[in-house]
Design an enzyme around this catalytic site. Structure first.
Site, PDB file in Angstrom:
ATOM      1  N   HIS A   9       1.750  11.509 -28.541  1.00  0.00           N
ATOM      2  CA  HIS A   9       1.442  10.328 -28.039  1.00  0.00           C
ATOM      3  C   HIS A   9       0.850   9.181 -28.926  1.00  0.00           C
ATOM      4  CE1 HIS A   9       1.180  10.905 -23.557  1.00  0.00           C
ATOM      5  NE2 HIS A   9       2.646  10.517 -23.704  1.00  0.00           N
TER       6      HIS A   9
ATOM      7  N   ARG B 228      -3.033  21.514 -15.380  1.00  0.00           N
ATOM      8  CA  ARG B 228      -2.154  20.750 -15.281  1.00  0.00           C
ATOM      9  C   ARG B 228      -1.701  20.202 -17.092  1.00  0.00           C
ATOM     10  NH1 ARG B 228       0.876  16.171 -11.547  1.00  0.00           N
ATOM     11  NH2 ARG B 228       2.384  15.507 -13.113  1.00  0.00           N
TER      12      ARG B 228
ATOM     13  N   GLU C 138      -4.677  17.114 -11.521  1.00  0.00           N
ATOM     14  CA  GLU C 138      -5.197  17.345 -13.017  1.00  0.00           C
ATOM     15  C   GLU C 138      -6.775  17.498 -12.710  1.00  0.00           C
ATOM     16  OE1 GLU C 138      -2.563  15.889 -16.352  1.00  0.00           O
ATOM     17  OE2 GLU C 138      -4.133  14.658 -15.823  1.00  0.00           O
TER      18      GLU C 138
ATOM     19  N   ARG D   9       0.838  -1.187  -0.023  1.00  0.00           N
ATOM     20  CA  ARG D   9       0.046  -0.036   0.090  1.00  0.00           C
ATOM     21  C   ARG D   9       0.974   1.158   0.128  1.00  0.00           C
ATOM     22  NH1 ARG D   9      -3.220  -2.998   3.617  1.00  0.00           N
ATOM     23  NH2 ARG D   9      -4.733  -3.613   2.694  1.00  0.00           N
TER      24      ARG D   9
ATOM     25  N   HIS E  83       9.928   9.291 -27.522  1.00  0.00           N
ATOM     26  CA  HIS E  83       8.927  10.185 -27.003  1.00  0.00           C
ATOM     27  C   HIS E  83       9.185  11.570 -27.280  1.00  0.00           C
ATOM     28  CE1 HIS E  83       5.659  11.759 -24.281  1.00  0.00           C
ATOM     29  NE2 HIS E  83       6.652  12.722 -23.853  1.00  0.00           N
TER      30      HIS E  83
ATOM     31  N   LYS F 142       3.562  11.932 -11.166  1.00  0.00           N
ATOM     32  CA  LYS F 142       2.822  10.540 -12.018  1.00  0.00           C
ATOM     33  C   LYS F 142       3.749   9.713 -12.090  1.00  0.00           C
ATOM     34  CE  LYS F 142      -0.234  13.419 -14.480  1.00  0.00           C
ATOM     35  NZ  LYS F 142      -0.889  13.722 -15.958  1.00  0.00           N
TER      36      LYS F 142
ATOM     37  N   GLU G 137      11.196  18.062 -24.625  1.00  0.00           N
ATOM     38  CA  GLU G 137      10.301  18.413 -23.317  1.00  0.00           C
ATOM     39  C   GLU G 137      10.986  19.896 -23.002  1.00  0.00           C
ATOM     40  OE1 GLU G 137       7.604  17.002 -22.711  1.00  0.00           O
ATOM     41  OE2 GLU G 137       8.004  14.976 -22.751  1.00  0.00           O
TER      42      GLU G 137
ATOM     43  N   ASN H 174       0.955  19.337 -21.755  1.00  0.00           N
ATOM     44  CA  ASN H 174       0.568  18.264 -22.730  1.00  0.00           C
ATOM     45  C   ASN H 174       0.861  18.724 -24.121  1.00  0.00           C
ATOM     46  OD1 ASN H 174       0.386  15.427 -22.112  1.00  0.00           O
ATOM     47  ND2 ASN H 174      -1.290  16.199 -20.617  1.00  0.00           N
TER      48      ASN H 174
ATOM     49  N   HIS I 189       1.455  16.691 -27.051  1.00  0.00           N
ATOM     50  CA  HIS I 189       1.368  15.384 -26.668  1.00  0.00           C
ATOM     51  C   HIS I 189      -0.110  14.542 -27.338  1.00  0.00           C
ATOM     52  CE1 HIS I 189       4.744  16.312 -24.337  1.00  0.00           C
ATOM     53  NE2 HIS I 189       4.671  14.993 -23.573  1.00  0.00           N
TER      54      HIS I 189
ATOM     55  N   LYS J  90       7.663  23.231 -14.730  1.00  0.00           N
ATOM     56  CA  LYS J  90       6.646  22.101 -14.501  1.00  0.00           C
ATOM     57  C   LYS J  90       6.233  22.259 -12.943  1.00  0.00           C
ATOM     58  CE  LYS J  90       5.470  17.764 -15.164  1.00  0.00           C
ATOM     59  NZ  LYS J  90       5.767  16.337 -15.601  1.00  0.00           N
TER      60      LYS J  90
HETATM   61 ZN    ZN Z   1       6.427  14.120 -22.714  1.00  0.00          ZN
END
Ligand code: ZN
Ligand code: ADP
Length: 392
Positions: free
Chosen positions: A276, A265, A260, A129, A288, A151, A193, A269, A272, A250
């Protein structure tokens, strides 16, 4: 050392000074800051070759120097590459930890790029946990982006980062020293990035990145060509300032919308939504940063057609990406075996499972200049609009 706070994380940003004993600093901060019976370093096979023994030695040195500390240090090495960021790799690591008898007070140290950080972070989020986590990012991309913001996730065949959690690391150690062994293509990957971050928030930073490209990037490649994977310290100093600015931006964005919930936030992106989709269709051939570089160009094109951005700003964005050897159009992926997959239909299909979507409506971050966005969050854009720039 500059320390920034983002969510529950302390981000330690070191200077590129070669005389600074960054490994000892990391070891002391972890062991004195997070007392525990066990420290587990997790890394991948590549990073292990370059940076594992020295970090292990630094941790042992701190433990041995203090008679009252008797913690054990163990190591788990996983395969490298985005393709290993799966539920299966996570399960394998968890089973190994259980068999090894690691308890809930364990501190897990993720040493590596974004793949290691995301996967190990997710293990730390759910093992018994949740256990405490430290990130030691060793790629530019992980330093400026994936290690900041809490994240953690794994990929599934249907999309990247689809299964995950929010689990901020206690400490994030950002030391440019790790980058001396990073191949040029991976540095460019991280620069994508950095450029993204400047494009949404900081026009001065954008101009600086664009104008220093020729100097630093060409010089870096020359060094690399002459002596394999080695970056001059002078190059690190320039990267260091971009790393610090990217992290500051960031952190601000994340602190304003940690989970989010208010939508702001998702500004990080930019590039992206389309990027993505490209990445998931080209995996593992495109990195990426390469996919989102093209995503940024296409999404900036949408901003141009909607009247938010000028054509000349779009051109400057492309020129800047090109200056760091990044692709700017889907044609740049022509050499990839999976390039025929890049059809409008397949791309829109992939975009349909984007986490930013509101129901069936897709969202794209629209720039209003190189340094600001049209809205404080991603904007809803009709499929037809997206299809048009992809097909162009
Ligand atoms: Zn990225
Ligand atoms: P990213 O950080 O770009 O998301 P990865 O974690 O997959 O992605 O790292 C990219 C590649 O670079 C991997 O093959 C990894 O093993 C390797 N790598 C990471 N850090 C270093 C480093 N400091 N020196 C050399 N190779 C590295």
């Amino acid at each position: 050392i500059e320390i920034k706070v983002c969510l529950d994380s302390q981000i330690h940003i070191g200077s590129a000074d070669s005389s600074f004993d960054y490994l000892s600093y990391i070891a002391r901060s972890v062991i004195h800051g997070l007392p525990s019976s066990a420290y587990l370093i997790v890394t991948d096979r590549n990073v292990a070759k370059f940076h594992l023994t020295s970090l292990e030695a630094a941790l042992h040195a701190v433990i041995e120097a203090n008679a009252r500390i008797s913690s054990k240090v163990s190591t788990y090495i996983m395969p490298s590459g985005e393709a290993t960021k799966t539920r299966e790799t996570k399960a394998g690591m968890e089973d190994w930890m259980l068999v090894s008898g690691l308890t809930r007070d364990t501190v897990v140290i993720a040493l590596g790029g974004g793949v290691v950080g995301d996967l190990v972070g997710f293990v730390a989020a759910t093992y018994m946990r949740s256990v405490r986590l430290c990130h030691v990012p060793t790629t530019l991309l992980a330093m400026v982006d994936s290690s900041v913001g809490g994240k953690v996730a794994v990929d599934t065949p249907l999309g990247k980062n689809m299964i995950g959690a929010f689990h901020p690391a206690k400490h994030i150690f950002v030391f440019p020293h790790f980058l001396v062994t990073l191949p040029a293509r991976e540095v460019a990957n991280g620069m994508a990035e950095v450029i993204k971050t400047a494009a949404i928030r900081d026009s001065t930073m954008f101009r600086l990145i664009a104008s220093s490209a020729a100097d630093i990037w060409q010089a870096f490649k020359d060094v690399k060509d002459a002596s394999g994977t080695c970056m001059l310290e002078s190059r690190l100093h320039f990267l260091q300032s971009f790393i610090a600015s990217s992290i500051a931006i960031k952190s601000d964005i994340v602190n304003a919308d940690p989970k989010e919930l208010n939508g702001t936030r998702n500004l990080v992106n930019f590039g992206h939504t389309i990027g993505h989709a490209i990445e998931s269709l080209l995996l593992p051939e495109a990195l990426h940063g390469e996919a989102i570089a093209v995503g940024m160009c296409l999404e900036a094109r949408i901003a141009v057609t909607k009247g938010h951005l000028t054509i000349s700003e779009l051109r400057s964005l492309r020129d800047c990406l090109k200056a760091y050897d990044l692709p700017t159009s889907m044609l740049d992926f022509a050499k990839c075996a999976s390039a025929p997959n890049l059809t409008v239909d397949k791309l829109l299909d992939r975009m349909a499972i984007d986490k930013k979507n509101a129901g069936i409506a897709k969202k794209v971050v629209l720039l209003s200049s190189l340094g600001s966005t049209a809205e404080k969050q991603a904007s809803i854009v009709e499929d037809a609009h997206i299809a048009a720039v992809i097909a162009a």
